[in-house]
Design a protein around this motif. Structure first.
Motif, mmCIF file in Angstrom:
data_model
loop_
_atom_site.group_PDB
_atom_site.id
_atom_site.type_symbol
_atom_site.label_atom_id
_atom_site.label_comp_id
_atom_site.label_asym_id
_atom_site.label_seq_id
_atom_site.Cartn_x
_atom_site.Cartn_y
_atom_site.Cartn_z
ATOM 1 N N PRO A 159 -14.451 -6.528 -4.402
ATOM 2 C CA PRO A 159 -15.486 -7.233 -5.174
ATOM 3 C C PRO A 159 -16.502 -6.279 -5.793
ATOM 4 O O PRO A 159 -16.981 -6.519 -6.900
ATOM 5 N N GLY A 160 -16.828 -5.196 -5.074
ATOM 6 C CA GLY A 160 -17.767 -4.223 -5.628
ATOM 7 C C GLY A 160 -17.240 -3.564 -6.875
ATOM 8 O O GLY A 160 -17.983 -3.336 -7.847
ATOM 9 N N HIS A 161 -15.940 -3.233 -6.881
ATOM 10 C CA HIS A 161 -15.342 -2.648 -8.076
ATOM 11 C C HIS A 161 -15.366 -3.650 -9.223
ATOM 12 O O HIS A 161 -15.669 -3.284 -10.377
ATOM 13 N N ALA A 162 -15.057 -4.906 -8.955
ATOM 14 C CA ALA A 162 -15.067 -5.926 -10.000
ATOM 15 C C ALA A 162 -16.464 -6.065 -10.605
ATOM 16 O O ALA A 162 -16.615 -6.227 -11.829
ATOM 17 N N LYS A 163 -17.500 -5.982 -9.753
ATOM 18 C CA LYS A 163 -18.876 -6.039 -10.266
ATOM 19 C C LYS A 163 -19.183 -4.833 -11.145
ATOM 20 O O LYS A 163 -19.857 -4.947 -12.175
ATOM 21 N N ALA A 164 -18.710 -3.653 -10.731
ATOM 22 C CA ALA A 164 -18.930 -2.450 -11.532
ATOM 23 C C ALA A 164 -18.241 -2.568 -12.884
ATOM 24 O O ALA A 164 -18.801 -2.182 -13.922
ATOM 25 N N ALA A 218 -17.581 -5.335 -14.457
ATOM 26 C CA ALA A 218 -18.342 -6.314 -15.233
ATOM 27 C C ALA A 218 -19.616 -5.692 -15.799
ATOM 28 O O ALA A 218 -20.011 -5.973 -16.945
ATOM 29 N N TYR A 219 -20.259 -4.843 -15.004
ATOM 30 C CA TYR A 219 -21.464 -4.159 -15.487
ATOM 31 C C TYR A 219 -21.131 -3.301 -16.705
ATOM 32 O O TYR A 219 -21.830 -3.353 -17.730
ATOM 33 N N ALA A 220 -20.061 -2.498 -16.619
ATOM 34 C CA ALA A 220 -19.688 -1.628 -17.733
ATOM 35 C C ALA A 220 -19.302 -2.456 -18.962
ATOM 36 O O ALA A 220 -19.695 -2.128 -20.095
ATOM 37 N N ALA A 221 -18.544 -3.533 -18.748
ATOM 38 C CA ALA A 221 -18.165 -4.389 -19.874
ATOM 39 C C ALA A 221 -19.408 -4.981 -20.540
ATOM 40 O O ALA A 221 -19.485 -5.075 -21.775
ATOM 41 N N GLY A 222 -20.389 -5.344 -19.735
ATOM 42 C CA GLY A 222 -21.631 -5.868 -20.290
ATOM 43 C C GLY A 222 -22.375 -4.855 -21.120
ATOM 44 O O GLY A 222 -22.951 -5.185 -22.167
ATOM 45 N N ARG A 223 -22.371 -3.597 -20.691
ATOM 46 C CA ARG A 223 -23.009 -2.540 -21.472
ATOM 47 C C ARG A 223 -22.273 -2.347 -22.804
ATOM 48 O O ARG A 223 -22.896 -2.232 -23.859
ATOM 49 N N PHE A 224 -20.956 -2.292 -22.745
ATOM 50 C CA PHE A 224 -20.184 -2.122 -23.981
ATOM 51 C C PHE A 224 -20.466 -3.267 -24.949
ATOM 52 O O PHE A 224 -20.613 -3.052 -26.155
ATOM 53 N N PHE A 242 -12.682 -7.301 -22.321
ATOM 54 C CA PHE A 242 -12.884 -5.870 -22.093
ATOM 55 C C PHE A 242 -12.036 -5.332 -20.947
ATOM 56 O O PHE A 242 -12.038 -4.127 -20.698
ATOM 57 N N LEU A 243 -11.325 -6.191 -20.243
ATOM 58 C CA LEU A 243 -10.619 -5.782 -19.029
ATOM 59 C C LEU A 243 -9.112 -5.678 -19.252
ATOM 60 O O LEU A 243 -8.535 -6.413 -20.067
ATOM 61 N N GLN A 244 -8.500 -4.772 -18.535
ATOM 62 C CA GLN A 244 -7.044 -4.662 -18.452
ATOM 63 C C GLN A 244 -6.689 -4.743 -16.964
ATOM 64 O O GLN A 244 -6.743 -3.755 -16.249
ATOM 65 N N PRO A 245 -6.305 -5.908 -16.464
ATOM 66 C CA PRO A 245 -5.965 -6.038 -15.040
ATOM 67 C C PRO A 245 -4.692 -5.268 -14.700
ATOM 68 O O PRO A 245 -3.746 -5.222 -15.484
ATOM 69 N N VAL A 246 -4.689 -4.656 -13.516
ATOM 70 C CA VAL A 246 -3.546 -3.881 -13.029
ATOM 71 C C VAL A 246 -3.324 -4.248 -11.558
ATOM 72 O O VAL A 246 -4.282 -4.316 -10.785
ATOM 73 N N THR A 247 -2.058 -4.443 -11.171
ATOM 74 C CA THR A 247 -1.736 -4.801 -9.787
ATOM 75 C C THR A 247 -1.140 -3.604 -9.062
ATOM 76 O O THR A 247 -0.278 -2.906 -9.595
ATOM 77 N N PHE A 248 -1.617 -3.377 -7.833
ATOM 78 C CA PHE A 248 -1.166 -2.262 -7.005
ATOM 79 C C PHE A 248 -0.684 -2.765 -5.651
ATOM 80 O O PHE A 248 -1.153 -3.786 -5.151
ATOM 81 N N ALA A 249 0.263 -2.037 -5.077
ATOM 82 C CA ALA A 249 0.604 -2.221 -3.666
ATOM 83 C C ALA A 249 -0.403 -1.439 -2.840
ATOM 84 O O ALA A 249 -0.746 -0.297 -3.171
ATOM 85 N N VAL A 250 -0.894 -2.039 -1.771
ATOM 86 C CA VAL A 250 -1.883 -1.418 -0.885
ATOM 87 C C VAL A 250 -1.197 -1.127 0.443
ATOM 88 O O VAL A 250 -0.708 -2.034 1.111
ATOM 89 N N ASN A 284 -9.013 -1.893 -15.381
ATOM 90 C CA ASN A 284 -9.512 -0.910 -16.333
ATOM 91 C C ASN A 284 -10.468 -1.630 -17.278
ATOM 92 O O ASN A 284 -10.312 -2.831 -17.533
ATOM 93 N N VAL A 285 -11.459 -0.910 -17.798
ATOM 94 C CA VAL A 285 -12.416 -1.482 -18.755
ATOM 95 C C VAL A 285 -12.229 -0.747 -20.080
ATOM 96 O O VAL A 285 -12.293 0.488 -20.110
#
Length: 526
Positions: free
Chosen positions: A48-53, A55-61, A74-82, A284-285
């Motif tokens: 969630p912290g990364h998602a907020k970050a 969103a913050y960057a997208a808002g600045r852009f 502004f987002l490019q979602p990417v799925t990873f195995a954890v 990615n933003v």
């Protein structure tokens, strides 16, 4: 009295008393403070912290008037195995005949989590020197050795006569590809204590975090599950005890950048690896400043920095999260400031410029790999990448390190912008760190796009070198990479201006950037 009232009213209405616009220093540092603050909880990929970050960057852009250029605004979602390794339930032992020597997971060996791990291993160990795979120049440490079904052990570094760029390239995905082609089922990495960037105790702490790899198998480098580990240098003599050689002998050759040959370690390794795998989606933003030239606007210059970091502190000791102020809130702040400056300029660049803040750099350049291979713009339209990761504005900016400066025509733009500002371009002082492949520019290089990475410059033996060394030892990937550390904010602003100048030169050049004919990396474009 009436005059006083009039004057008071005028002063209240006067714009002189309005809040002054923030200075360039305050703007840049404000981004760093925000992204390294508690709300974002260390910006772990997929959190969630990364998602907020993001969103913050997208808002600045958006506030700067840039166009959304992701696949979802502004987002490019990417799925990873954890992949999370359970060290307490895992076991490793060295085997010689009927003798078995346990190896403590954590104190002695760290099990890798960035590729799918084999759950059980029983294989011989073979030392292969530096583990370089560069057959094009007659160097291949995997050749001439029987590695089928075995685990290859290597030490970081390489002979002095091989360029830093080539050693860095070979140390990347080429190592896994060469290991797979030779039939090896795993790799164990060693490093010289002299070149270690992080104390082993902190490396152990960081190892409790999950690793990640692309959810899409076509984007995975190892090709199939493999055993992956790093051995504590202080315990590495155990690996050489029966070989007729010593780790001290190997370290001496590595520290002197001398050639070395491989040999059988006359040991086997047994392991049971307890790992759990889940999935997560991160972002990615991507923002776009359209080019002004009718012909060149279809081409894109990409400016990158990674927005992710290490997330929450799960050790139970110290601060609750890893702030990542210099790594890499500082780089994101520079991208945001360069974007603001270029968007506000009356004259726009001829080529379009993409500002891309990538995820999962800390997990192996995964976000930039995804964007480079599956960009949100036509793939052939990306002509250059300029990357910032831990530029380290910790001393006066008198020089810059430009990784890749001699590989493509981008180096000319970097040098010209430096000369115009009285800056010297200095060589990478520590080539065996493999910096050329350890940040997001390398994802673009692998798909044929000329790229550069930028840092504050320093030379070995200088006070700046001592500051940099202490920072890596004390703060890199640690809780101390926080907002209390001394940062040269005015020098960061100068660096931002330099980066904007480089970007403009590349975006306005008549010809698109090209690899030099002498560059090893030209092959990716070909």
């Amino acid at each position: 009295m009436r005059l006083s009232l009039v004057l008071c009213a005028a002063l209240v209405a006067s714009p002189v008393l309005a809040a002054a616009p923030p200075t360039a220093e305050a703007r840049w540092w404000g981004h760093v403070e925000t992204l390294a603050g508690p709300e974002f909880e260390g910006r772990l990929t997929g959190s969630p912290g990364h998602a907020k970050a993001a969103a913050y960057a997208a808002g600045r852009f958006k506030a700067y008037g840039l166009q959304p250029a992701g696949t979802d605004g502004f987002l490019q979602p990417v799925t990873f195995a954890v992949q999370r390794i359970d060290a307490a339930r895992s076991s490793v032992a060295l085997v010689s005949g009927s003798e078995t020597t346990p190896v403590a997971v954590g104190p002695d060996i760290i099990l890798g989590a960035r590729i799918p791990q084999l759950p059980t291993v029983d294989a011989p160990l073979v030392f292969i020197g530096y583990g370089l795979h560069l057959p094009e120049i007659g160097v291949d440490d995997f050749a001439g050795q029987d590695l089928k079904g075995k685990i290859a052990v290597y030490i970081n570094g390489g002979p002095q006569e091989i360029s830093a760029a080539l050693k860095s390239h070979s140390r990347g995905t080429q190592t896994w590809r060469a290991a797979s082609a030779a039939g090896a089922i795993g790799l164990i990495g060693l490093s010289s204590p002299k070149t270690a960037e992080i104390p082993w105790e902190r490396t152990i702490e960081n190892s409790i975090q999950p690793g990640m790899y692309p959810a899409d198998p076509t984007l995975q480098d190892a090709g199939a599950p493999k055993f992956s580990a790093t051995f504590n240098p202080a315990m590495a003599e155990k690996l050489f005890a029966r070989s007729g050689h010593s780790f001290a002998e190997v370290v001496a050759l590595a520290d002197a950048a001398k050639p070395m040959t491989g040999f059988d370690l006359k040991l086997g390794l047994k392991a049971n690896v307890a790992a759990s795998v889940s999935a997560v989606t991160s972002q990615n933003v991507v923002a776009k400043l359209p080019g002004s030239d009718p012909r060149l606007a279809a081409e894109h210059v990409v400016i990158t920095a990674h927005i992710d970091h290490l997330g929450l502190n799960e050790t139970g000791k110290g601060a609750p999260y890893y702030p990542g102020a210099m790594d890499n809130a500082s780089g994101v702040a520079t991208v945001l400031e360069v974007a603001r400056q270029m968007a506000a300029a009356k004259v726009k660049p001829k080529r379009s410029v993409l500002f891309v803040l990538v995820t999962a750099e800390e997990k192996g350049l995964l976000g930039s790999k995804y964007f480079a291979e599956r960009p949100s713009v036509p793939k052939g339209s990306v002509v250059a990448d300029l990357n910032m990761d831990m530029a380290l504005p910790l001393w006066p900016l008198t020089s810059v390190i430009v990784l890749g400066v001699d590989e493509s025509t981008l180096g000319e733009a970097a040098r010209a912008a430096a000369a115009s500002r009285g800056l010297e371009v200095v060589a990478d002082p520590y080539p065996d760190r493999n910096s050329f492949i350890r940040s997001d520019q390398y994802s673009f290089i692998r798909v044929g796009v000329p790229a550069l990475a930028f840092k504050f410059g320093f030379k070995p033996g200088t006070p700046e070198a001592a500051i940099e060394k202490a920072w890596r030892s004390d703060r890199y990937h640690g809780l101390a990479d926080d907002l209390s550390q001394p940062v040269e904010r005015a020098e960061a602003v100068k660096f931002n201006a330099y980066m904007a100048a480089v970007a403009l030169q590349v975006a306005n050049a008549p010809q698109r950037p090209a690899w030099k004919d002498t560059s090893f990396f030209k092959r990716f474009a070909d």
